[in-house]
Design an enzyme around this catalytic site. Sequence first.
Site, short mmCIF file in Angstrom:
data_model
loop_
_atom_site.label_atom_id
_atom_site.label_comp_id
_atom_site.label_asym_id
_atom_site.label_seq_id
_atom_site.Cartn_x
_atom_site.Cartn_y
_atom_site.Cartn_z
N ARG A 289 0.82 -1.22 0.00
CA ARG A 289 0.00 0.00 0.00
C ARG A 289 0.86 1.27 0.00
O ARG A 289 0.51 2.27 0.65
CB ARG A 289 -0.94 0.04 1.21
CG ARG A 289 -1.89 -1.12 1.32
CD ARG A 289 -3.02 -1.05 0.30
NE ARG A 289 -4.01 -2.07 0.60
CZ ARG A 289 -3.92 -3.33 0.15
NH1 ARG A 289 -2.93 -3.71 -0.63
NH2 ARG A 289 -4.85 -4.20 0.48
N GLU B 124 -4.55 4.95 5.58
CA GLU B 124 -4.35 4.58 4.17
C GLU B 124 -4.72 5.74 3.22
O GLU B 124 -3.97 6.04 2.31
CB GLU B 124 -5.15 3.32 3.86
CG GLU B 124 -4.72 2.70 2.55
CD GLU B 124 -5.39 1.37 2.30
OE1 GLU B 124 -5.04 0.39 2.98
OE2 GLU B 124 -6.26 1.31 1.42
N SER C 194 -10.74 0.91 3.31
CA SER C 194 -9.99 0.73 4.57
C SER C 194 -9.35 2.06 4.97
O SER C 194 -8.62 2.64 4.18
CB SER C 194 -8.88 -0.30 4.40
OG SER C 194 -9.43 -1.50 3.91
P1 FAD Z 1 -8.15 9.74 -5.26
O1 FAD Z 1 -8.86 9.46 -4.00
O2 FAD Z 1 -8.71 10.77 -6.15
O3 FAD Z 1 -6.65 10.12 -4.92
C1 FAD Z 1 -5.89 9.36 -4.00
C2 FAD Z 1 -4.48 9.95 -3.92
O4 FAD Z 1 -3.84 9.85 -5.18
C3 FAD Z 1 -4.48 11.45 -3.59
O5 FAD Z 1 -3.32 11.71 -2.84
C4 FAD Z 1 -4.39 12.13 -4.94
O6 FAD Z 1 -3.78 13.40 -4.86
C5 FAD Z 1 -3.51 11.14 -5.72
N1 FAD Z 1 -3.78 11.09 -7.15
C6 FAD Z 1 -4.93 10.67 -7.75
N2 FAD Z 1 -4.78 10.66 -9.09
C7 FAD Z 1 -3.50 11.09 -9.33
C8 FAD Z 1 -2.75 11.31 -10.52
N3 FAD Z 1 -3.24 11.08 -11.73
N4 FAD Z 1 -1.47 11.78 -10.39
C9 FAD Z 1 -0.94 12.01 -9.17
N5 FAD Z 1 -1.60 11.83 -8.02
C10 FAD Z 1 -2.87 11.37 -8.10
N6 FAD Z 1 -7.71 0.38 -2.36
C11 FAD Z 1 -6.97 -0.73 -2.52
O7 FAD Z 1 -5.74 -0.66 -2.66
N7 FAD Z 1 -7.55 -1.97 -2.51
C12 FAD Z 1 -8.87 -2.13 -2.35
O8 FAD Z 1 -9.35 -3.25 -2.36
C13 FAD Z 1 -9.68 -0.97 -2.18
N8 FAD Z 1 -11.01 -1.09 -1.98
C14 FAD Z 1 -11.76 0.02 -1.79
C15 FAD Z 1 -13.14 -0.13 -1.55
C16 FAD Z 1 -13.93 0.98 -1.35
C17 FAD Z 1 -15.40 0.80 -1.11
C18 FAD Z 1 -13.36 2.28 -1.40
C19 FAD Z 1 -14.23 3.50 -1.24
C20 FAD Z 1 -12.00 2.44 -1.61
C21 FAD Z 1 -11.18 1.32 -1.80
N9 FAD Z 1 -9.81 1.42 -2.01
C22 FAD Z 1 -9.05 0.30 -2.21
C23 FAD Z 1 -9.15 2.74 -2.01
C24 FAD Z 1 -9.20 3.47 -3.38
O9 FAD Z 1 -10.30 3.06 -4.15
C25 FAD Z 1 -7.93 3.26 -4.20
O10 FAD Z 1 -6.80 3.66 -3.47
C26 FAD Z 1 -7.96 4.00 -5.54
O11 FAD Z 1 -6.81 3.69 -6.27
C27 FAD Z 1 -8.07 5.52 -5.38
O12 FAD Z 1 -8.33 6.05 -6.66
P2 FAD Z 1 -8.96 7.48 -6.86
O13 FAD Z 1 -8.89 7.81 -8.31
O14 FAD Z 1 -10.29 7.56 -6.24
O15 FAD Z 1 -7.91 8.38 -6.05
P1 NAP Z 2 -10.42 -10.59 4.19
O1 NAP Z 2 -10.35 -11.41 2.98
O2 NAP Z 2 -11.55 -10.80 5.15
O3 NAP Z 2 -9.05 -10.69 4.98
C1 NAP Z 2 -8.84 -9.92 6.17
C2 NAP Z 2 -7.41 -9.41 6.14
O4 NAP Z 2 -6.53 -10.52 6.20
C3 NAP Z 2 -7.12 -8.64 4.89
O5 NAP Z 2 -6.84 -7.34 5.26
C4 NAP Z 2 -5.96 -9.36 4.23
O6 NAP Z 2 -4.83 -8.55 4.06
C5 NAP Z 2 -5.56 -10.46 5.19
N1 NAP Z 2 -5.51 -11.77 4.50
C6 NAP Z 2 -6.53 -12.62 4.30
N2 NAP Z 2 -6.11 -13.75 3.68
C7 NAP Z 2 -4.80 -13.59 3.47
C8 NAP Z 2 -3.79 -14.40 2.88
N3 NAP Z 2 -4.07 -15.61 2.38
N4 NAP Z 2 -2.54 -13.93 2.82
C9 NAP Z 2 -2.26 -12.72 3.31
N5 NAP Z 2 -3.17 -11.89 3.89
C10 NAP Z 2 -4.42 -12.32 3.98
O7 NAP Z 2 -10.37 -9.04 3.80
P2 NAP Z 2 -11.48 -8.04 3.32
O8 NAP Z 2 -11.50 -6.93 4.26
O9 NAP Z 2 -12.76 -8.73 2.97
O10 NAP Z 2 -10.83 -7.52 1.97
C11 NAP Z 2 -10.56 -8.39 0.91
C12 NAP Z 2 -9.42 -7.85 0.08
O11 NAP Z 2 -9.80 -6.57 -0.47
C13 NAP Z 2 -8.17 -7.63 0.91
O12 NAP Z 2 -7.06 -7.94 0.12
C14 NAP Z 2 -8.21 -6.16 1.21
O13 NAP Z 2 -6.93 -5.58 1.33
C15 NAP Z 2 -8.92 -5.59 -0.01
N6 NAP Z 2 -9.66 -4.37 0.37
C16 NAP Z 2 -8.95 -3.21 0.46
C17 NAP Z 2 -9.60 -2.04 0.80
C18 NAP Z 2 -8.85 -0.74 0.84
O14 NAP Z 2 -9.46 0.30 0.90
N7 NAP Z 2 -7.55 -0.79 0.80
C19 NAP Z 2 -10.97 -2.04 1.08
C20 NAP Z 2 -11.62 -3.25 0.99
C21 NAP Z 2 -10.97 -4.43 0.64
P3 NAP Z 2 -4.66 -7.49 2.85
O15 NAP Z 2 -5.59 -6.39 3.17
O16 NAP Z 2 -3.25 -7.09 2.99
O17 NAP Z 2 -4.95 -8.18 1.58
#
Ligand code: FAD
Ligand code: NAP
Length: 348
Positions: A163, A333, A237
């Site tokens: 991340r 995050e 998250s």
């Molecule tokens: P923004 O929110 O618009 O921007 C995020 C950051 O990036 C800010 O600092 C912004 O300044 C910068 N930025 C955006 N675009 C650019 C650009 N073109 N150049 C330079 N800087 C830029 N994330 C995960 O990693 N895994 C997940 O599974 C995941 N699940 C999510 C589920 C939900 C329901 C939600 C709401 C979010 C989730 N996220 C997840 C977080 C998010 O969706 C991601 O991080 C996504 O990549 C953000 O994209 P955005 O375009 O909305 O970025």
């Molecule tokens: P989940 O599958 O219920 O798992 C809970 C946590 O355990 C997750 O955070 C995941 O880490 C870790 N995990 C589970 N199985 C694993 C494995 N086999 N090896 C290593 N780590 C493991 O998680 P969830 O909340 O429903 O989300 C599912 C996936 O979507 C996850 O990968 C999560 O990161 C991603 N997600 C991200 C966001 C965001 O905003 N970043 C929001 C929603 C979901 P990791 O998170 O490191 O994968």
Amino acid sequence: MKELGKVSLRAFNTFGCEAHARHIVQLEGMEDLVQLEGAAFDANSDLVLGGGSNILFAKDVPGTAYLVRLKGREVVEEQRDSVLVDAAAGESWHELVLWSLQQGWSGLENLSLIPGLAGAAPMQNIGAYGVELSDLLDSVLVRDWRSGEQRRISHHDCEFAYRDSRFKSRDAHRFLILSCRLRLERAFRPVTGYSGLREELAGMGVKKPRPSDVSEAVVRMRERKLPNPVHIGNAGSFFKNPQLPLENAWRLAEKFPGLPVHQVGTGDAKVSAAWMIEHCGWKGHRRGDAAVSGQHALVLVNHGTASGPEILDLARDVARSVEQTFGIALQAEPFIFGSSLYPEDSTA
Ligand code: FAD
Ligand code: NAP
């Protein structure tokens, strides 16, 4: 380039928090970049915005908010086993995933239904269900705000981590990401190590999954488990899962039986932030319209009119109690515009 003047940012962040920018500029084509020549970017007052799904506004944007809406997907190289695809920064991430699957290429299926745009994907090296963008990314095309020059940054030089990337840490706010170059495979190597994913596929009656099956399973799980920002404001998250030396993680798990620990590489482990937050009693806790989701303890939600500072106050209290109980300082995050989770330490 479209200039929108002074506009509310509420519709441009999935938390749905009110904030205003003095000036909004929408970048719609590469020709718009010429007009940016000489424009200085000050991280304290200006902001680049994609889909707004990973941002919390702790204050108004006193300068310019640049909305990235550059469009286009293009195959730049075809090889026997793989293709190289350029996706412009304003492309919807999930639509890009679906399009790639329709072309018969695999690699992105586990990253289905992540909100936001392609340009933000390298920022935090988006990841889900055992796959990270860094597994597929070849390079990114950026514009350096300091020099106004465009250049291509290789995968290695993006300094990807869990991340995290150079764009979020060492070189935060230095680059406007213009496009991502991805290497997608023609042959499918499924990544189904996450237990939930295997179970979902089994529940769908799939024994030998195709990329579209994995995508569908991921979509089903996400729709079931995560609060949908269309209905309730959130940025996914709010906290990262902390990574610790393996030994420390096992020691913690001995003290707190049930704490999920996942080994990462050889010497480190990831511990579940959601579990720690729930253990501290925060799951479902509501303060005004700001709350810890009752559906998922890692997600902070806006039930309606919570402000950015109100959500941040709640996040700080959650982090404080996790630190008091477990001795671990959680990290935020999303990008917090105008503040940080630990205001006394700008690196957290
Ligand atoms: P923004 O929110 O618009 O921007 C995020 C950051 O990036 C800010 O600092 C912004 O300044 C910068 N930025 C955006 N675009 C650019 C650009 N073109 N150049 C330079 N800087 C830029 N994330 C995960 O990693 N895994 C997940 O599974 C995941 N699940 C999510 C589920 C939900 C329901 C939600 C709401 C979010 C989730 N996220 C997840 C977080 C998010 O969706 C991601 O991080 C996504 O990549 C953000 O994209 P955005 O375009 O909305 O970025
Ligand atoms: P989940 O599958 O219920 O798992 C809970 C946590 O355990 C997750 O955070 C995941 O880490 C870790 N995990 C589970 N199985 C694993 C494995 N086999 N090896 C290593 N780590 C493991 O998680 P969830 O909340 O429903 O989300 C599912 C996936 O979507 C996850 O990968 C999560 O990161 C991603 N997600 C991200 C966001 C965001 O905003 N970043 C929001 C929603 C979901 P990791 O998170 O490191 O994968």
